[in-house]
Design an enzyme around this catalytic site. Structure first.
Site, mmCIF file in Angstrom:
data_model
loop_
_atom_site.group_PDB
_atom_site.id
_atom_site.type_symbol
_atom_site.label_atom_id
_atom_site.label_comp_id
_atom_site.label_asym_id
_atom_site.label_seq_id
_atom_site.Cartn_x
_atom_site.Cartn_y
_atom_site.Cartn_z
ATOM 1 N N SER A 86 1.397 3.246 -2.336
ATOM 2 C CA SER A 86 1.289 4.225 -3.477
ATOM 3 C C SER A 86 1.006 5.627 -3.020
ATOM 4 C CB SER A 86 0.262 3.711 -4.583
ATOM 5 O OG SER A 86 -0.968 3.482 -3.721
ATOM 6 N N ARG A 87 0.367 5.656 -1.785
ATOM 7 C CA ARG A 87 -0.459 6.920 -1.384
ATOM 8 C C ARG A 87 -0.445 7.016 0.149
ATOM 9 N NH1 ARG A 87 -5.469 4.778 -3.180
ATOM 10 N NH2 ARG A 87 -6.908 4.113 -1.207
ATOM 11 N N TYR A 130 -13.212 -3.337 11.186
ATOM 12 C CA TYR A 130 -12.111 -2.854 11.079
ATOM 13 C C TYR A 130 -11.139 -2.964 12.183
ATOM 14 C CZ TYR A 130 -8.172 0.828 10.051
ATOM 15 O OH TYR A 130 -7.069 1.566 10.104
ATOM 16 N N ALA A 176 -11.626 -5.215 14.563
ATOM 17 C CA ALA A 176 -11.446 -6.717 14.904
ATOM 18 C C ALA A 176 -10.081 -7.062 14.027
ATOM 19 C CB ALA A 176 -12.409 -7.469 14.535
ATOM 20 N N LYS A 195 -7.637 -5.043 13.120
ATOM 21 C CA LYS A 195 -6.416 -4.358 13.666
ATOM 22 C C LYS A 195 -6.086 -5.000 15.024
ATOM 23 C CE LYS A 195 -5.575 -1.591 10.192
ATOM 24 N NZ LYS A 195 -4.563 -1.866 9.212
ATOM 25 N N ASP A 236 -2.975 -7.795 -5.106
ATOM 26 C CA ASP A 236 -3.856 -7.885 -3.727
ATOM 27 C C ASP A 236 -3.288 -8.560 -2.698
ATOM 28 O OD1 ASP A 236 -6.006 -8.467 -2.235
ATOM 29 O OD2 ASP A 236 -7.432 -8.675 -3.791
ATOM 30 N N VAL A 237 -3.015 -7.943 -1.591
ATOM 31 C CA VAL A 237 -2.398 -8.712 -0.244
ATOM 32 C C VAL A 237 -3.252 -9.614 0.163
ATOM 33 C CG1 VAL A 237 -0.678 -6.822 0.138
ATOM 34 C CG2 VAL A 237 -2.931 -6.880 1.340
ATOM 35 N N GLY A 259 0.691 -1.226 0.240
ATOM 36 C CA GLY A 259 0.035 0.103 -0.210
ATOM 37 C C GLY A 259 0.830 1.188 0.004
ATOM 38 N N ASN A 287 1.463 -2.106 5.509
ATOM 39 C CA ASN A 287 0.603 -1.080 5.423
ATOM 40 C C ASN A 287 -0.683 -1.053 4.774
ATOM 41 O OD1 ASN A 287 0.576 2.266 5.749
ATOM 42 N ND2 ASN A 287 0.235 1.626 3.461
HETATM 43 N N1 LIG Z 1 -5.430 7.239 8.045
HETATM 44 C C1 LIG Z 1 -5.714 6.713 8.942
HETATM 45 O O1 LIG Z 1 -6.516 7.453 9.926
HETATM 46 C C2 LIG Z 1 -5.258 5.337 9.884
HETATM 47 C C3 LIG Z 1 -5.241 5.327 11.264
HETATM 48 C C4 LIG Z 1 -4.840 4.141 11.774
HETATM 49 C C5 LIG Z 1 -4.314 3.072 10.932
HETATM 50 N N2 LIG Z 1 -4.206 3.191 9.561
HETATM 51 C C6 LIG Z 1 -3.698 2.380 8.840
HETATM 52 O O2 LIG Z 1 -2.773 2.889 7.921
HETATM 53 C C7 LIG Z 1 -2.489 2.191 6.708
HETATM 54 C C8 LIG Z 1 -2.532 2.996 5.609
HETATM 55 O O3 LIG Z 1 -3.664 3.870 5.529
HETATM 56 P P1 LIG Z 1 -3.941 4.931 4.851
HETATM 57 O O4 LIG Z 1 -4.904 5.963 5.470
HETATM 58 O O5 LIG Z 1 -2.769 5.607 4.161
HETATM 59 O O6 LIG Z 1 -4.831 4.404 3.721
HETATM 60 P P2 LIG Z 1 -5.054 4.828 1.984
HETATM 61 O O7 LIG Z 1 -6.460 4.547 1.784
HETATM 62 O O8 LIG Z 1 -4.527 6.378 1.665
HETATM 63 O O9 LIG Z 1 -3.933 3.892 1.301
HETATM 64 C C9 LIG Z 1 -4.182 2.417 1.120
HETATM 65 C C10 LIG Z 1 -3.150 1.882 0.345
HETATM 66 O O10 LIG Z 1 -3.492 0.301 0.724
HETATM 67 C C11 LIG Z 1 -3.434 0.065 -0.804
HETATM 68 N N3 LIG Z 1 -4.400 -1.251 -0.752
HETATM 69 C C12 LIG Z 1 -5.675 -1.099 -0.489
HETATM 70 N N4 LIG Z 1 -6.352 -2.493 -0.677
HETATM 71 C C13 LIG Z 1 -5.208 -3.548 -0.921
HETATM 72 C C14 LIG Z 1 -5.250 -4.836 -1.363
HETATM 73 N N5 LIG Z 1 -6.043 -5.390 -1.279
HETATM 74 N N6 LIG Z 1 -3.826 -5.143 -1.782
HETATM 75 C C15 LIG Z 1 -2.730 -4.332 -1.728
HETATM 76 N N7 LIG Z 1 -2.758 -2.882 -1.493
HETATM 77 C C16 LIG Z 1 -3.845 -2.592 -1.177
HETATM 78 C C17 LIG Z 1 -4.023 1.070 -1.612
HETATM 79 O O11 LIG Z 1 -3.451 0.719 -3.114
HETATM 80 C C18 LIG Z 1 -3.240 2.100 -1.258
HETATM 81 O O12 LIG Z 1 -1.849 2.263 -1.586
HETATM 82 C C19 LIG Z 1 -3.734 1.053 6.782
HETATM 83 O O13 LIG Z 1 -3.265 -0.021 7.068
HETATM 84 C C20 LIG Z 1 -4.610 1.771 7.743
HETATM 85 O O14 LIG Z 1 -5.542 1.019 8.212
HETATM 86 C C21 LIG Z 1 -4.571 4.519 8.822
#
Ligand SMILES: NC(=O)c1ccc[n+]([C@@H]2O[C@H](COP(=O)([O-])OP(=O)(O)OC[C@H]3O[C@@H](n4cnc5c(N)ncnc54)[C@H](O)[C@@H]3O)[C@@H](O)[C@H]2O)c1
Length: 253
Positions: A16-17, A160, A162, A164, A64-65, A14, A91
């Protein structure tokens, strides 16, 4: 290339962004060659260009992980290109907000499949490449993205949360089973300013609750990346099996 991670290799799922992009760039700025994977995200090309400007060996993989065949192929590609893997960051994640009574079994399964099964699969396949390390080399690292919601009850977030909570439990088992060659830790962020916390993904009520924390703001992805960089570096050689909150005070376990 100089830097604290010069010569090391990393995979960020993940990447990319959002948080993954910030972690990938932070690792690359310290000299690591970084592979990212994403799930059909058009922003991968821009992140890859930014990574390659820092390390020419960096590459992107679409996977797709939650799919075992994708993960096995991805780690084979990483091994072929990098020969070794020093750092794996689990991630990739998704959020589907819904009250429990309106959460279908399929939606529950999908969230758990990406967030928990994906972390297991990538961690398992990464560990195959990380276990054999020459003596004197810094231990390999697996860093898993959990969430403050692993520890908090929250309306609309059962699947979500569960998933995590499972990531935190998995982190401890991996840390125990792969010591001392691989150090395995989790990061549990509070609200971070990414697509996952945009109005397209979360209800106004959930976003308002996210801001109702002592520091009353969202983190920048780079603030999470700073903790990942610490866990990936030589300063963290005695740290394993831990889950670090970085949450503006949302959870104080
Ligand atoms: N943003 C928040 O507030 C927050 C808080 C706590 C934890 N997190 C965790 O941090 C991590 C990153 O979150 P984010 O906010 O940057 O999310 P985001 O939605 O901005 O990015 C998600 C990334 O995961 C990739 N992805 C999604 N499904 C996938 C799959 N099946 N296989 C491979 N790649 C996949 C997407 O292509 C993208 O690169 C996640 O695990 C999220 O649960 C985020």
């Amino acid at each position: 290339m100089t830097g604290a991670l010069a010569g090391r290799t990393a995979l960020v799922t993940g990447g990319s962004r959002g948080i993954g992009r910030a972690i990938a760039l932070a690792l690359a700025r310290e000299g690591a060659s970084v592979a990212i994977c994403h799930h059909g995200d058009e922003r991968a090309a821009e992140t890859l260009a930014d990574l390659q400007a820092l390390s020419s060996k960096s590459f992107a993989f679409e996977a797709d992980v939650s799919r075992e065949d994708d993960v096995v192929a991805m780690l084979a590609e990483v091994a072929a290109r990098f020969r070794t893997l020093d750092i794996a960051v689990n991630n990739a994640g998704i959020l589907r907000e819904a009250p429990i009574l309106e959460t279908s079994a399929a939606d529950f399964d999908r969230v758990v499949a990406v967030n928990l099964r994906g972390t297991f699969l990538v961690g398992r396949e990464a560990a195959r490449h990380m276990r054999e390390r020459p003596a004197g080399v810094s231990p390999a690292r697996i860093i898993n993205l959990a969430s403050d919601l692993a520890f908090l009850g929250r309306e609309g977030m059962a699947a979500y949360s569960a998933s995590k909570g499972g990531v935190v439990a998995l982190t401890r088992s991996f840390a125990t089973e792969f010591a001392p060659q691989i150090l395995v830790n989790a990061i549990a962020p509070g609200p971070v300013d990414t697509d996952m916390t945009s109005p397209a993904t979360m209800s106004p009520e959930a976003l308002a609750r996210d801001l109702d924390i002592p520091l009353a703001r969202f983190a920048a992805p780079e603030e999470i990346a700073a903790l990942a960089l610490y866990l990936a570096g030589d300063g963290a050689r005695f740290v394993t099996g831990q889950c670090y909150g970085i949450n503006g005070g949302s959870a104080m376990p």
